[in-house]
Write a protein that holds these residues in place. Structure first.
Motif, PDB file in Angstrom:
ATOM      1  N   LYS A 206       0.828  -1.204   0.000  1.00 42.62           N
ATOM      2  CA  LYS A 206       0.000   0.000   0.000  1.00 42.62           C
ATOM      3  C   LYS A 206       0.867   1.261   0.000  1.00 42.62           C
ATOM      4  N   ASP A 212      -3.882  -0.321  -4.335  1.00 42.12           N
ATOM      5  CA  ASP A 212      -5.147  -0.260  -3.588  1.00 42.12           C
ATOM      6  C   ASP A 212      -5.516  -1.665  -3.073  1.00 42.12           C
ATOM      7  N   THR A 243     -16.072  -4.479  -0.279  1.00 43.58           N
ATOM      8  CA  THR A 243     -16.407  -3.065  -0.507  1.00 43.58           C
ATOM      9  C   THR A 243     -17.378  -2.606   0.565  1.00 43.58           C
ATOM     10  N   LYS A 249     -16.099   2.467  -0.853  1.00 37.22           N
ATOM     11  CA  LYS A 249     -14.638   2.278  -0.790  1.00 37.22           C
ATOM     12  C   LYS A 249     -14.339   0.853  -0.317  1.00 37.22           C
ATOM     13  N   ASP A 253     -10.353   0.324   4.132  1.00 36.39           N
ATOM     14  CA  ASP A 253      -9.915   1.727   4.160  1.00 36.39           C
ATOM     15  C   ASP A 253     -10.756   2.594   5.108  1.00 36.39           C
TER      16      ASP A 253
END
Ligand code: 6PG
Length: 488
Positions: A206, A212, A243, A249, A253
């Motif tokens: 990362k 990603d 997701t 996102k 994250d």
């Protein structure tokens, strides 16, 4: 009476309920009790038809519903709640009954409980259970410790409830008293190290390579066909792929970067310090969680000590493979250290642990299940006592092969300011291990200088002291170093 239950479960939160269902699915009659009766009712409403359950709202009825000698599994929070349940049970039990603690209890608590129950003519099994909610239901890895005859009584149930790998159950008798919980503790310590290494690999991809989460997921997915193949690698792929429904996102994250812990990793590290075993991988993993928890401080620190993420370098296949190899070598070190710790504990506590069997029952059901454990099992099949797994052929070849990549990856992270405590400390441990002569000679000189703690010479037996600040002469002394020699 034919309808008395084979086993009882006290504590019907998810782990307890799932373990009870597992036993019922295997054809055992299961007595159920939970302090809050509504939970018992809920479990019965949802799962009562899955097998033969006898629910009770009172402990007396619960105990009366069990065949003698009774086998009662306590599945409550580790610590005082376990003692409280045992206290309540005591007046209701008969000689020979078996109390099984299936939680993540501290092994010294299990030592104490075993001794206390033995005095009352009762038997105690401290049983590590690994595999999370799903494992408890479908087949966990089970690590029972206590008196062997108590284990023999429950073995037919335990071995059927456990996960099976190549026709072998992931459950076996571990050793006396708290040995089962001890081995589960080290399992969890290794789980901490394994997960820390995975997060460090993720951070390299990362932060150094600017990838990603979905892309990193594909890399981890590809490692399924490598020696890293394991449950933790599988679920890393799942977590990275997910997701977030709210933001669109990657979910990872939007998760707060503070790792929580319940204590087993910390206990493992603390016990390694007591035994004098260099358990760097697991201990770094515990400290990394502690640092992650200081989120506000980290926020302040980043303002004062600016961290600049490197402009995303492009990762070649060779770069990706290097991270994989560094991860594998570091993982070997973490396991080698964990097994060394169990070897030391077995000696110091007189447990006679069979570490080949431990590797065998960790191959399925538990959180650290991995193809790799077959290699550890093979090593112990060839040799009963292994001072350090890194020195055994398969692992030695693997770390030697990984070494250039390991150095490259650690160097890269250091260059870019990315923290990789588990990768780098494992490499340092490896470098320290392979030096027949390290630098502790100077350390001994310093200790002798300020404290007359004495030292030994390479060329002569005995203990010596130099009068550093007086006439500089060396004298032989009968007084050995008060600190004693470290574990060899
Ligand atoms: C297992 C797990 C289990 C639990 C851990 C989590 O083997 O099934 O190890 O015991 O999920 O204790 O530990 P932390 O909360 O300390 O990460």
């Amino acid at each position: 009476m034919t309808d008395l239950c084979d086993i009882g479960v006290i504590g019907l939160a998810v782990m307890g309920a799932n373990l009870a269902r597992n036993a019922a699915h295997k054809g055992f009659g299961v007595a159920l009790y939970n302090r809050t009766g509504s939970r018992t009712d809920a479990v019965m409403a949802e799962h009562g038809s899955e097998g033969r359950f006898v629910p009770s709202h009172g402990l007396e009825d619960f105990v009366a519903s069990l065949a003698k000698p009774r086998a009662i599994v306590i599945m409550v929070k580790a610590g005082k709640p376990v003692d409280a349940v045992i206290e309540e049970l005591l007046p209701l039990l008969d000689g020979g009954d078996i109390v099984i603690d299936g939680g993540n209890s501290l092994f010294s608590d299990s030592n104490r409980r075993e001794a206390a129950l033995k005095q009352k003519g009762l038997r105690f099994v401290g049983m590590g259970v690994s595999g999370g909610e799903e494992g408890a239901l479908l087949g966990p890895s089970m690590m029972p410790g206590g008196e062997r005859d108590a284990y023999e009584r429950i073995a037919p149930m335990v071995t059927r409830m456990a996960a099976q790998v190549d026709g072998e159950p992931c459950a076996t008798y571990i050793g006396p008293a708290g040995a089962g919980h001890y081995v589960k503790m080290v399992h969890n310590g290794i789980e901490y190290a394994d997960m820390q290494l995975i997060t460090e690999a993720y951070d390299l991809f990362k932060t150094v390579y600017g990838m990603d989460a979905p892309l990193i997921a594909t890399i981890f997915e590809g490692w399924k066909t490598s020696p890293l193949d394991s449950y933790l690698i599988d679920i890393t792929t799942e977590v990275l792929k997910k997701t977030d429904a709210k933001t669109g996102k990657p979910l990872v994250d939007v998760i707060v970067d503070e790792a929580e812990q319940k204590g087993t990793g910390r206990w493992t590290a603390a016990n390694a310090l007591d035994l004098g075993v260099p358990l760097t991988g697991i201990t770094e993993a515990v400290f990394a969680r502690a640092l992650s928890g200081r989120r506000a401080l980290r926020g302040e620190a980043e303002k004062l000590l600016p961290f600049e993420a490197p402009a995303g370098r492009t990762a070649s296949q060779a770069d990706i493979d290097a991270v994989r190899d560094a991860l594998y070598a570091s993982k070997i070190v973490a396991y080698a250290q964990g097994f060394e710790q169990m070897t030391a504990a077995s000696k110091d506590y007189g447990w006679g642990l069979k570490l080949g069997e431990v590797a065998t029952i960790w191959r399925g059901g538990c959180i650290i299940r991995a193809a790799f454990l077959n290699r550890i099992r093979d090593a112990y099949a060839a040799k009963q006592e292994i001072p350090n797994l890194v020195l055994e052929d398969y692992f030695r070849d693997a770390v030697l092969k990984a070494e250039p990549a390991w150095r490259k990856v650690v160097g890269l992270a250091v260059e870019h300011g990315v923290a990789i405590p588990a990768f780098s400390s494992s490499l340092s441990y490896y470098d320290g291990l392979r030096r027949a002569r390290g630098p502790a000679n100077l350390l001994q000189g310093l200790r002798d200088f300020f404290g007359a703690h004495t030292y030994r010479r390479l060329d002569e037996e005995g203990h010596f002291h130099t009068r550093w600040s007086q006439d500089g002469a060396e004298q032989r002394t009968d007084r050995p170093s008060e600190g004693g020699t470290p574990r060899s």
